[in-house]
Design a protein around this motif. Structure first.
Motif, PDB file in Angstrom:
ATOM      1  N   LEU A  37      63.970  -4.703   8.524  1.00 27.66           N
ATOM      2  CA  LEU A  37      64.429  -3.423   7.996  1.00 27.66           C
ATOM      3  C   LEU A  37      63.255  -2.506   7.687  1.00 27.66           C
ATOM      4  N   MET A  38      62.181  -3.078   7.216  1.00 23.86           N
ATOM      5  CA  MET A  38      61.015  -2.242   6.951  1.00 23.86           C
ATOM      6  C   MET A  38      60.406  -1.729   8.249  1.00 23.86           C
ATOM      7  N   TRP A  39      60.477  -2.548   9.280  1.00 23.02           N
ATOM      8  CA  TRP A  39      59.987  -2.075  10.581  1.00 23.02           C
ATOM      9  C   TRP A  39      60.801  -0.874  11.042  1.00 23.02           C
ATOM     10  N   LEU A  40      62.104  -0.970  10.843  1.00 21.20           N
ATOM     11  CA  LEU A  40      62.982   0.130  11.220  1.00 21.20           C
ATOM     12  C   LEU A  40      62.632   1.390  10.427  1.00 21.20           C
ATOM     13  N   THR A  41      62.384   1.187   9.127  1.00 21.33           N
ATOM     14  CA  THR A  41      62.009   2.321   8.288  1.00 21.33           C
ATOM     15  C   THR A  41      60.707   2.942   8.778  1.00 21.33           C
ATOM     16  N   ASP A  42      59.727   2.102   9.065  1.00 19.18           N
ATOM     17  CA  ASP A  42      58.457   2.623   9.552  1.00 19.18           C
ATOM     18  C   ASP A  42      58.634   3.372  10.862  1.00 19.18           C
ATOM     19  N   LEU A  43      59.510   2.859  11.704  1.00 18.69           N
ATOM     20  CA  LEU A  43      59.752   3.526  12.984  1.00 18.69           C
ATOM     21  C   LEU A  43      60.271   4.933  12.767  1.00 18.69           C
TER      22      LEU A  43
ATOM     23  N   GLY B 128      66.354  11.568   6.311  1.00 17.58           N
ATOM     24  CA  GLY B 128      66.275  11.558   4.861  1.00 17.58           C
ATOM     25  C   GLY B 128      66.436  10.190   4.240  1.00 17.58           C
ATOM     26  N   TRP B 129      66.905   9.207   5.025  1.00 15.39           N
ATOM     27  CA  TRP B 129      67.247   7.952   4.358  1.00 15.39           C
ATOM     28  C   TRP B 129      66.049   7.066   4.058  1.00 15.39           C
ATOM     29  N   MET B 130      64.951   7.282   4.747  1.00 15.63           N
ATOM     30  CA  MET B 130      63.841   6.347   4.609  1.00 15.63           C
ATOM     31  C   MET B 130      63.264   6.289   3.198  1.00 15.63           C
ATOM     32  N   SER B 131      63.089   7.470   2.594  1.00 13.46           N
ATOM     33  CA  SER B 131      62.497   7.448   1.257  1.00 13.46           C
ATOM     34  C   SER B 131      63.451   6.798   0.266  1.00 13.46           C
ATOM     35  N   VAL B 132      64.752   7.049   0.432  1.00 15.21           N
ATOM     36  CA  VAL B 132      65.721   6.422  -0.468  1.00 15.21           C
ATOM     37  C   VAL B 132      65.664   4.914  -0.307  1.00 15.21           C
ATOM     38  N   ALA B 133      65.607   4.445   0.943  1.00 15.57           N
ATOM     39  CA  ALA B 133      65.577   3.001   1.181  1.00 15.57           C
ATOM     40  C   ALA B 133      64.354   2.368   0.530  1.00 15.57           C
ATOM     41  N   ARG B 134      63.217   3.012   0.718  1.00 12.65           N
ATOM     42  CA  ARG B 134      62.005   2.439   0.133  1.00 12.65           C
ATOM     43  C   ARG B 134      62.073   2.402  -1.380  1.00 12.65           C
ATOM     44  N   LEU B 135      62.580   3.496  -1.950  1.00 13.54           N
ATOM     45  CA  LEU B 135      62.663   3.546  -3.413  1.00 13.54           C
ATOM     46  C   LEU B 135      63.584   2.470  -3.951  1.00 13.54           C
ATOM     47  N   VAL B 136      64.744   2.322  -3.292  1.00  8.49           N
ATOM     48  CA  VAL B 136      65.703   1.318  -3.763  1.00  8.49           C
ATOM     49  C   VAL B 136      65.107  -0.071  -3.628  1.00  8.49           C
ATOM     50  N   ARG B 137      64.474  -0.285  -2.516  1.00  6.57           N
ATOM     51  CA  ARG B 137      63.854  -1.604  -2.298  1.00  6.57           C
ATOM     52  C   ARG B 137      62.827  -1.915  -3.377  1.00  6.57           C
TER      53      ARG B 137
END
Lengths: 315, 319, 610
Positions: A138-144, A187-196
């Motif tokens: 999932l983090m790879w996807l976020t980085d992508l 827009g979802w990447m920053s939310v995902a990282r923050l939640v994680r």
């Protein structure tokens, strides 16, 4: 951790002495709503937001001036009875344009934000609670997604899907969907990282361990225990996302992607007016204020939500 | 921890490769032609445009082009710009100093604003300071940078004539004079971008600090008799920093190519304007190189952030 | 170009009479009865560009207009730094690879050509000792060659002398298909370049032609530096990025897309020139802020190609730190009509030359569309001095009226024409006939000025019951030649499209090819054909073939006039405005600018008033 201090001033602090009589059991939803109502500012925010939505939904049916009535004799007029918000450099009525464009701007802002939040929270929660391969993928996807440059991606998506969407849903809805998906996708990447990140620290806490010991399954731990405490930064991200979505939409139409140039979204009106700032400030004043107001209201509603949903608070 | 670090670094390589494949495919699929301007000149025979496309292999299948790019990259050859016929790494290196000086400085400014203001607002919630700071922050991120940039230009360059608004990399002065001129031309772009970022970050810092500030251990620290400042800095701030660190790690790589609008308005020749120019002209090698560096930075900062979480909150463990 | 004489009715002449008239006028100019300017103006009214008129006069043996020099400084240097702002910065410095006008501009700082076109379309010598004419034997009487004499004592920046060998080399270099140079177009029609002696060169033409000034303004590179890199190796030459030319400034530094710097050339061949000690060319940003930097804050001395709404420019001029200069040129903004059908497929191809447009093939609809274009408002409120309304397609800056081709805007007449043709309004206000709705897709590139024009046109059309759907496409996509891309102007998958035609080239020939049937853009030629409207008219084809075979310049021009008339009467295309080149010039800068050539061609002549 979430909710120890109320986010906004109008919430009353922890009650000192609980009343002695037994309390009726109330559903969590009604409880949250009751707590929300005690935030004056949050309620005002909600009301103003609802008013704005009503205005842009119903307004064009009442205010009958056309949005592209070009009138060269009335260029750049300041507000008058005929034109409550004045006119632009082609003589078009700004009030009518704001009402019409408001539908799109508000809809885009809110939907894109919702989409980003939903996707971001889901991915962040899953990544935060699992370890190893799932988290890494999932983090790879976020980085992508973080590395993807916005414009080429938009060009590709538009080129691939614009016509198909137009044929399936009609030109306006088709473009709307494309724009919302694209803005949401960014827009979802920053939310995902923050939640994680929140999950990392929250899942080691005692109350989660306690829930685990009681036999709560992982999804239940996440939804009932961890997530409500992780919502703080998520709500802030939501506010910022709405403003960013509205502004991003204007950048998109400036680049020819998204809505055609004759559709007066708020961001577009702001963009068209920028060269006339010194001689016709009214032209930029109204869209700028509208965007600011929308963001402000969502911010207050967010504060209220945060306190309403916080399990540690007793109001 | 060392184990975890090693594992992450090993994973970084294939994940970079995977990202590069997706990036390349997206870029190659995007419509547009680096030589489209030739079409505007009725005198240039279309064969010239076609010959150039062939020369640069633009009509080959995508996987072939990708492998050619990959092999070249592994040799340290970053490619050759279609448009300007200059090596891509030269192009990028030319712009790195300016990017760091202006965009980098604005991130630092944003941080310098967000941290103290956010923490102070949370320490004195609902006070006048808090209300004003919050409202200003909301205004700050509701207005797009093209708008605030233009406002500042109108005010400081045109009306007051205090500051130049076109950024020049070749100031013909030395010593103290050079610094003054550099400051005068940088201050507006740094402010525009720094304030925009700082506004958003202030809200995050405030929210994160509010979450922490009434917890038991803070009350304990206070009742131990520690000074307020020590309490805030040593106990509150450190624990509130997790979302902030996440944010910083997310936005730092954006220095490398994110501040497009600000660079356009003030004509700052940074990597953002290189990227947008290359994108608009379909100069694939440049776009690919810049986005590839961006993805390396993203992965690196993500890893760094994960490590810092462990340091900030010792309860977080990596298994 | 104001005219005191009674309105000259250019259009009333048919081709044969026009040919005779042209011959008479040429004699009049030669005898001094007709001022040269008036001749050029009349030809302009017929649709012939100023440089062409000038070349025709020279071929007919009329003496050249003496170039006026207004250069005042009496010594070289001392002017300080010259700062130029180009909102599209140059990206390469080899003139033979220049893709667009802006890439050539940067080269003019360092390289020079044999001659350049001044504001009136006349040639002024730069590296040539004198402009060829019949009198000095430069222009051959049989129209098959032209001989240029070169200035002596010209040196390249590295000290080597400039000779005829360099000129001959440039021809070979540019015309070698392996070099894939874009300047090959400028040498079109020239079959050989012969060295006559160390300072004389002769260009020989494929067919006899009165248009002898081909390749006059091609920038020349040094043979001794490029010899080793001819053909396929051309892109490896180090001089590509570190130019060594004969120009007034020497190369200092280049950052592609951002900054180009040059310093005074002490050995420059022009006396007392250049005036400025250094020159800096900055690129990037948008046109409006470039205008501000020149006109409002004075940070820059010169702003290039200011495509900005006119009222914004006027307001900026109010700061009195600079002024806007509009130079007549040959660029015309047009709306192309699709004569093929983009909505149906013929053998897998849309907008196929074999199909005809169901709605736009009706003359009445095209006539209505032409009547609905409010050129005057577009000119007044959008383009301003940057666009002069024109009903003609070929280089017409004149305001002379004619009975046949009128610039008319009338919603009532458009409604009348459509009513008479049987198009009835439906319940939603949009006209219908035989089940077809009068709805058209109108596309153009992204450009705020063009978007305003689209909006204005859409509104006028709505008043006549025509529904226009607007579409905008990024410029690099719209003008691309990528065969897979559906949004190119070549594929033309729309009913109407709008863009500007560069009229910089002196020969109207290439323009006229837009309407010949064998140039229709189609899948077969990868949509590269220049007849993007897929227009087909046998009469036009016949006129074109006749003009190609015609050697008499007067008769040839007359045929061109007839072709222009036909196309305009048929409303095959809808011209919008003709666009002069707009520049911003700082208050103290004196710069002779021309719309017929790049802005910096005259840079050696620029100076600042004290």
């Amino acid at each position: 951790m979430a909710g120890s201090t109320p986010a906004s001033a109008t919430a009353e602090p922890t009650v000192q002495a609980a009343p002695a009589r037994p309390r009726r059991s109330v559903s969590p939803g009604a409880e949250a709503w009751r707590r929300f109502k005690r935030h004056r500012l949050a309620v005002i925010g909600l009301v103003v937001l609802a008013l704005m939505v009503l205005l842009v939904a119903v307004g064009p049916l009442v205010w009958r001036v056309q949005i592209n009535d070009i009138d060269f004799t009335a260029r750049l007029n300041t507000p008058t009875a005929n034109h409550p918000f004045g006119t632009d450099d082609l003589g078009q009525d700004i009030f009518a344009r704001m009402l019409y464009g408001g539908r799109i701007s508000l809809a885009v802002g809110l939907s894109a934000m919702l989409m980003a939040m939903v996707v971001g929270v889901t991915i962040g929660a899953i990544a935060g609670i699992s370890r190893g391969a799932v988290d890494a993928t999932l983090m790879w996807l976020t980085d992508l997604f973080l590395s993807l440059p916005l414009l080429p991606l938009l060009l590709v998506l538009t080129y691939l899907f614009r016509d198909a969407l137009k044929n399936a849903f009609g030109p306006e809805i088709g473009v709307f969907m494309l724009v919302v998906v694209v803005i949401g996708a960014f827009g979802w990447m920053s939310v995902a990282r923050l939640v994680r990140a929140q999950f990392f620290s929250l899942r080691e806490k005692e109350f989660v361990e306690a829930a685990r010991a009681l036999g709560a399954s992982v999804p239940r731990q996440v939804v009932r225990h961890i997530l409500p405490n992780a919502l703080g930064p998520v709500i802030v991200a939501g506010t910022i996302n709405v403003a960013a979505a509205i502004i991003l939409e204007s950048t998109l139409s400036f680049l020819g992607l998204g809505f055609p140039p004759d559709i007066p979204t708020w961001g577009r009106i702001l963009f068209d007016s920028k060269e006339y700032l010194d001689i016709a400030p009214h032209w930029s004043l109204f869209p700028g204020t509208a965007i600011f107001l929308a963001v402000l209201c969502i911010n207050f509603v967010g504060d209220g939500l945060r306190d309403a949903l916080d399990p540690r608070k007793v109001l | 921890m060392g184990h975890y670090l090693l594992r992450r670094l090993l994973i970084a390589v294939p994940s970079l490769l995977g990202i590069s494949v997706v990036l390349f495919t997206v870029l190659a699929l995007a419509p547009g032609d680096p030589f489209s301007e030739m079409a505007l000149n009725p005198n240039i025979p279309p064969e010239v445009q076609a010959a150039l496309r062939k020369h640069f292999g633009l009509d080959d299948p995508i996987w072939q082009r990708y492998f050619r790019w990959l092999v070249a990259m592994l040799h340290g050859d970053w490619g050759f710009s279609f448009i300007s016929r200059v090596d891509v790494d030269t192009l990028i290196w030319q712009r790195v100093p300016v990017t760091l000086a202006v965009i980098g400085a604005s991130q630092v400014l944003a941080l310098l604003i967000a941290l103290p203001v956010g923490i102070y607002s949370a320490a004195r919630p609902y006070s006048w300071f808090d209300r004003i700071a919050s409202t200003l922050a909301l205004v700050g991120f509701s207005l797009p940078t093209f708008f605030t940039g233009l406002l500042l230009i109108l005010l400081f360059s045109i009306k007051l004539d205090w500051l130049p608004f076109v950024y020049r990399t070749d100031i013909a002065a030395t010593g103290w004079d050079w610094w003054v001129q550099q400051l005068r031309q940088s201050i507006m772009p740094i402010t525009v971008l720094g304030l925009f970022q700082g506004a958003g970050w202030t809200r995050y810092v405030r929210s994160a600090t509010l979450d922490v500030i009434r917890l038991d251990y803070v009350t304990t620290a206070r009742s131990k008799g520690l000074r307020e400042r020590v309490v805030i800095v040593k106990h509150v701030a450190r624990n509130a920093m997790i979302p902030v660190v996440t944010l910083i790690a997310l936005t730092m790589p954006q220095v490398f190519g994110g501040a497009v609008v600000t660079e356009q308005i003030f004509r700052v020749p940074g990597i953002g304007s290189l990227l947008i120019d290359a994108i608009q002209r379909n100069d694939l090698p440049v776009v690919m190189a810049v986005t590839f560096v961006l993805s390396c930075l993203v992965i690196a900062f993500n890893l760094l952030a994960d490590i810092v979480y462990g340091w900030l909150d010792p309860r977080i463990s990596y298994r | 170009m104001a005219n005191d004489r009674p309105a000259f009715d250019a259009r009333a002449l048919g081709p044969a009479r026009a040919a005779r008239a042209l011959g008479e006028w040429t004699d009049d100019v030669r005898a001094g009865r007709l001022p040269r300017r008036e001749f050029v103006a009349r030809l302009a009214a017929l649709g012939v560009a100023a440089p062409v008129a000038s070349a025709l006069l020279a071929f007919a043996g009329v003496a050249h207009a003496q170039p006026q020099s207004s250069y005042k400084p009496t010594k070289r240097g001392g002017g300080g730094a010259l700062k130029l702002l180009f909102w599209q910065g140059p990206t390469l410095l080899n003139p033979h690879f220049a893709i667009g006008a802006k890439d050539q501009e940067g080269c003019w700082l360092f390289y020079e050509a044999l001659a350049r076109y001044d504001a009136d379309g006349n040639l002024a010598p730069v590296l040539a000792a004198a402009i060829p004419s019949r009198a000095n034997g430069g222009i051959a009487a049989d129209g098959r060659s032209v001989t240029w004499t070169l200035k002596k004592d010209v040196r390249w920046h590295d000290g080597r002398p400039f000779t005829a060998d360099d000129v001959v080399f440039n021809f070979a270099y540019a015309t070698d298909p392996q070099t894939a140079s874009t300047s090959i177009a400028s040498y079109e029609g020239i079959v050989a370049a012969r060295k006559v002696d160390t300072h004389t060169v002769r260009y020989e033409f494929k067919t006899a032609t009165p248009l002898w000034d081909r390749a006059a303004n091609v920038l020349l590179v040094a043979r001794h530096l490029f010899e080793a890199y001819a053909g396929a190796k051309s892109r490896d030459a180090p001089t590509n990025l570190k130019p060594v030319g004969t120009g007034p400034y020497r190369f200092v530094d280049f950052k592609p897309g951002d900054l180009l710097r040059g310093e005074l050339n002490r050995d420059y061949h022009g006396a007392n020139r250049p005036h400025f000690d250094s020159v800096e060319l900055k690129g990037g940003g948008d046109a409006t802020s470039a205008a501000r930097a020149v006109l409002q804050t004075g940070e820059y001395d010169f702003g290039w190609n200011l495509q900005v709404e006119d009222d914004v420019l006027t307001r900026l001029e109010a700061s009195r730190k600079g002024r806007v200069v509009a130079c007549p040129s040959g660029d015309v903004e047009v709306i192309q009509v699709n004569h093929a059908d983009p909505w149906s497929e013929v053998e897998g191809e849309r907008s196929s030359p074999r199909s005809r447009h169901p709605i736009l093939s009706e003359h009445a609809v095209r006539e209505a569309l032409t009547l609905l274009l409010d050129r005057k408002s577009i000119q007044s409120f959008v383009y301003g001095r940057a666009g002069v309304a024109t009903p003609n397609i070929v280089n017409n800056p004149s305001r002379l009226n004619s009975p046949n081709i009128k610039d008319e805007f009338s919603v009532e007449r458009a409604n009348a024409v459509l009513d008479a043709a049987g198009w009835k309004r439906g319940s939603d206000g949009v006209r219908q006939k035989d089940g077809k709705r009068l709805k058209l897709l109108f596309q153009t590139s992204i450009n705020s000025v063009r978007q305003k024009v689209q909006n204005i046109y859409k509104q006028s059309c709505a008043k006549a019951g025509i529904e226009l759907e607007l579409k905008t496409i990024a410029a690099s996509v719209f003008f691309s030649s990528d065969v897979a891309n559906p949004d190119t102007y070549g594929k033309f998958l729309a009913d109407l499209e709008m863009y500007a035609v560069a009229g910089r080239q002196p020969d109207p020939d290439t323009f006229m090819q837009w309407f010949v049937s064998w140039q229709m853009a189609a899948k077969a030629n990868k949509w590269q054909g220049v007849n993007r409207g897929r227009y087909r008219n046998e009469e036009y084809d016949r006129l074109y073939r006749a003009s190609q075979a015609e050697l008499d310049p007067a008769k040839r021009t007359a045929l061109i006039v007839a072709m222009n008339d036909l196309v305009c009467r048929e409303h095959a295309i809808i011209p919008v405005v003709y666009r002069p080149s707009i520049y911003g010039v700082g208050r103290q800068l004196v710069a002779p600018l021309s719309g017929w050539d790049n802005a910096l061609t005259s840079i050696a002549e620029w100076y600042a008033e004290a």
